[in-house]
Write a protein that holds these residues in place. Sequence first.
Motif, PDB file in Angstrom:
ATOM      1  N   SER A   1       0.829  -1.193   0.000  1.00 44.68           N
ATOM      2  CA  SER A   1       0.000   0.000   0.000  1.00 44.68           C
ATOM      3  C   SER A   1       0.864   1.245   0.000  1.00 44.68           C
TER       4      SER A   1
ATOM      5  N   LYS B   1      -5.472  -8.156 -11.957  1.00 43.84           N
ATOM      6  CA  LYS B   1      -6.714  -7.372 -11.940  1.00 43.84           C
ATOM      7  C   LYS B   1      -7.373  -7.536 -10.581  1.00 43.84           C
ATOM      8  N   THR B   2      -6.728  -7.005  -9.536  1.00 43.59           N
ATOM      9  CA  THR B   2      -7.239  -7.111  -8.183  1.00 43.59           C
ATOM     10  C   THR B   2      -8.152  -5.919  -7.907  1.00 43.59           C
ATOM     11  N   PRO B   3      -9.417  -6.147  -7.633  1.00 36.74           N
ATOM     12  CA  PRO B   3     -10.343  -5.033  -7.379  1.00 36.74           C
ATOM     13  C   PRO B   3      -9.856  -4.135  -6.248  1.00 36.74           C
ATOM     14  N   GLY B   4     -10.059  -2.831  -6.426  1.00 38.37           N
ATOM     15  CA  GLY B   4      -9.708  -1.869  -5.394  1.00 38.37           C
ATOM     16  C   GLY B   4      -8.230  -1.558  -5.278  1.00 38.37           C
ATOM     17  N   THR B   5      -7.454  -1.913  -6.305  1.00 37.69           N
ATOM     18  CA  THR B   5      -6.016  -1.648  -6.256  1.00 37.69           C
ATOM     19  C   THR B   5      -5.584  -0.810  -7.448  1.00 37.69           C
ATOM     20  N   THR B   6      -4.405  -0.244  -7.356  1.00 32.71           N
ATOM     21  CA  THR B   6      -3.751   0.442  -8.456  1.00 32.71           C
ATOM     22  C   THR B   6      -2.309  -0.048  -8.476  1.00 32.71           C
TER      23      THR B   6
ATOM     24  N   ASP C   1      -4.482   7.094  -0.225  1.00 37.39           N
ATOM     25  CA  ASP C   1      -4.384   5.879   0.587  1.00 37.39           C
ATOM     26  C   ASP C   1      -4.845   4.736  -0.303  1.00 37.39           C
ATOM     27  N   VAL C   2      -3.889   4.084  -0.947  1.00 41.83           N
ATOM     28  CA  VAL C   2      -4.241   3.071  -1.944  1.00 41.83           C
ATOM     29  C   VAL C   2      -3.546   1.746  -1.687  1.00 41.83           C
ATOM     30  N   ARG C   3      -4.252   0.698  -2.053  1.00 44.14           N
ATOM     31  CA  ARG C   3      -3.674  -0.641  -2.055  1.00 44.14           C
ATOM     32  C   ARG C   3      -3.061  -0.873  -3.428  1.00 44.14           C
TER      33      ARG C   3
END
Length: 148
Positions: free
Chosen positions: A23, A41-46, A32-34
Amino acid sequence: MTVPLTRTLYRTTARAAGGRTGSVLSDDGRLDVRLAPPRKKTPGTTNPEQLFAAGFAACFTSALAEVAAEFGADASAARVACEVRLGTTDTPAGYGLAVDLTVSLAGWRAADLLPLLHRADAVCPYSQAVRGNIELALRAVDDTAADA
């Protein structure tokens, strides 16, 4: 050649934990990113490349607006797409980046816009940071919809 700052205008810190599967958190908490590796292709990540592309696109857009204003033009509606490519290299590091900036501005033809892109490239801090280190391509795209 390293160019030292003569005055600091802004300062920020981001802290990373866990590398590409961890993170990133900015000092003010607004970022605040995961993270996940680019091909997952993991949801909610960058990933770091997306963050770099976002920062470069925003910075270049501001540099373009500043340069255009010097010539009496309004570039506030410019659209800047920053493509960041992560790949392998024939260097000891083994990996590298390449960047393509594609820019359009309503009512402008590519040939007329390109000189402004080169001037913006000369003043953009991100462009200065990567100059001579990675491939950087500037592309102007016709956007003459306002002429119709």
